[in-house]
Motif scaffolding. Structure first.
Motif, short mmCIF file in Angstrom:
data_model
loop_
_atom_site.label_atom_id
_atom_site.label_comp_id
_atom_site.label_asym_id
_atom_site.label_seq_id
_atom_site.Cartn_x
_atom_site.Cartn_y
_atom_site.Cartn_z
N ALA A 46 -5.29 -0.52 0.29
CA ALA A 46 -4.63 -1.76 -0.14
C ALA A 46 -3.60 -2.24 0.88
CB ALA A 46 -3.96 -1.56 -1.50
N ALA A 47 -2.80 -1.31 1.41
CA ALA A 47 -1.66 -1.69 2.26
C ALA A 47 -1.97 -1.65 3.75
CB ALA A 47 -0.48 -0.78 1.97
N ALA A 54 4.95 0.55 1.49
CA ALA A 54 4.62 0.66 0.07
C ALA A 54 5.26 1.90 -0.54
CB ALA A 54 3.10 0.72 -0.12
N LEU A 55 5.27 2.99 0.21
CA LEU A 55 5.91 4.21 -0.28
C LEU A 55 7.40 3.99 -0.46
CD1 LEU A 55 5.59 7.23 -0.96
CD2 LEU A 55 6.01 7.73 1.45
N GLY A 56 8.03 3.29 0.49
CA GLY A 56 9.45 2.99 0.37
C GLY A 56 9.74 2.11 -0.82
N VAL A 187 1.84 -9.00 1.77
CA VAL A 187 2.76 -8.71 0.67
C VAL A 187 2.00 -8.20 -0.54
CG1 VAL A 187 4.42 -9.71 -0.94
CG2 VAL A 187 4.48 -10.36 1.47
N GLY A 188 0.89 -8.86 -0.87
CA GLY A 188 0.11 -8.45 -2.02
C GLY A 188 -0.44 -7.04 -1.87
N GLY A 189 -0.89 -6.71 -0.66
CA GLY A 189 -1.43 -5.37 -0.41
C GLY A 189 -0.37 -4.29 -0.55
#
Length: 424
Positions: A46-47, A54-56, A187-189
């Motif tokens: 996704a990211a 994303a993890l942050g 951003v969505g990913g």
């Protein structure tokens, strides 16, 4: 009405046996579980190269949720977690909705963990069912036995993850350039990846749901939750960096077993079967903690007659909500025998995010004298939960929202049939 131990009057039988280290171990057992073995691949898909972002983001939302939960748990040291907080701070309906979201979502998580055990060791749903039955029996025998097994599981999983990190970062194929952010990031990913990764962080509520079994809960729970979360964040960050360094974001996105593939890419083939065993052990640990948490929220809701009151019984010898544990185990067995792991993980994430949204809204209402956190914390947590929930795949959002609406309808029918039925 409350007794001196913090439990509702008439609900005696749950003994306060757990100290700070026990509570931290339960939180670690629920968080450092199968999520990190399975969620990195879909999150990277996704990211892309925004996986660490994303993890942050997931960690920021998790921190806000944990802080809000810890402050509320100190004020309301009862079994039930946000079911209790929502009821006391926002009203009966919101408490009920939180409990509904938790029980339904986390029961799905139980099934996902059971299926993960089967996938890692013995593919087939019959073995997933056997895992549920065995761990329900352990929980039935008493919470201290559950803590002992969880301690063993946590140590084993941390050792396996440490071995993966050392092997990957020490490999000649490790490349720091793979950690950079490329043009594929959206951003969505990143939001969707954070929502998927949140599945691996959501175990700290298990500490709060054991409020009636923790010694000095007003001090122990607020200390245990941030400690368990901080350790988990550090472990996940190290693992994510190590796996990205050897696989890169695209290789990680294509991996079906990311940690096993990372060990293989690092030239540590001997580590692959160890990682497979570690994944199964991690899933077992998560399943053990999940059954503990869901059964305690079921107990709290049964006390208020939102669920059958018979589930509020506490075993006279073992001091556990034995009927609630057996009921939860039976439902999980049914799901593990019939459901697909991808479906239950997505559904669980939506339910858990709804649960924590209500926790943050509850924490917003605290006064300074009641230990209110900085207002920015619950506000960020509430907004973050909403954003991550609605960034999940559309099918998951629709199904999750439908189940929450169904829960609200059930509550409305209960109130219409017997307006004075609820309340302890």
């Amino acid at each position: 009405m409350m007794d001196v131990g913090g439990a509702p009057a008439g609900a005696r039988g749950m003994e306060r046996r757990l100290g700070l280290s026990d509570a931290v171990v339960i939180g670690l057992g629920s968080m450092v579980g199968a999520g990190i073995f399975a969620a990195l691949g879909p999150a990277a898909d996704a990211a892309g190269s925004g996986l660490l972002l994303a993890l942050g983001l997931a960690s920021v939302v998790a921190y806000c949720n944990a802080t809000s939960s810890a402050r509320l748990a100190a004020l309301y040291p009862e079994s039930g977690g946000t079911y209790v907080y929502g009821r006391e701070r926002l009203g009966e309906f919101w408490g009920y909705l939180a409990g509904w979201a938790f029980v339904v979502g986390k029961t799905a998580s139980c099934a996902a963990m059971a299926l993960t055990v089967g996938a890692y060791l013995w593919p087939g749903q019959a073995h997933a069912v056997a895992a549920v039955v065995a761990l329900t029996a352990v929980n039935y025998a008493g919470v201290q036995k559950s803590v002992l097994l969880t301690r063993i599981v946590v140590c084993t999983v941390l050792a396996v993850l440490a071995a993966v990190v050392v092997a990957a970062l020490g490999s000649a194929d490790a490349d720091a350039a793979r950690l950079g952010i490329g043009p594929d990031v959206t951003v969505g990913g990143v939001l969707q990846a954070a929502g998927l990764l949140f599945f691996a962080f959501a175990g700290y509520a298990r500490i709060a749901t054991l409020g009636e079994e923790v010694r000095d809960p007003a001090r122990t729970i607020p200390r245990a939750i941030p400690v368990a979360l901080a350790i988990t964040l550090a472990v996940y960050a190290l693992v994510a960096v190590a796996v990205l360094a050897v696989l890169g974001p695209h290789g990680l996105a294509a991996a079906t077993a990311p940690l096993s593939d990372a060990a293989r890419a690092a030239g540590a083939d001997w580590l692959v079967p160890v990682v497979r065993a570690g994944g199964a052990v991690a899933a077992l640990g998560a399943l053990l903690g999940l059954i503990l948490g869901v059964s305690r929220t079921t107990l709290a809701m049964a006390r208020d007659r939102h669920l059958p009151h018979a589930l509020a019984a506490v075993h006279p010898r073992f001091g556990v909500p034995h009927r609630a544990e057996l009921a939860v185990g039976a439902v999980v067995v049914l799901l593990a025998a019939t459901a697909d792991v991808r479906e239950v993980i997505g559904f669980s994430s939506f339910g858990v995010l709804a649960y924590y949204a209500i926790a943050n809204a509850s924490a917003w209402t605290l006064s300074a004298e009641e230990g209110r956190p900085n207002r920015l914390v619950p506000l960020t947590g509430l907004a973050g939960c909403a954003a991550l929930a609605f960034a999940l795949p559309l099918g998951t959002v629709v199904t999750g929202a439908a189940v929450l609406v169904a829960g609200g309808v059930v509550h409305g029918l209960q109130r219409a049939i017997s307006p004075r039925r609820t309340g302890s």
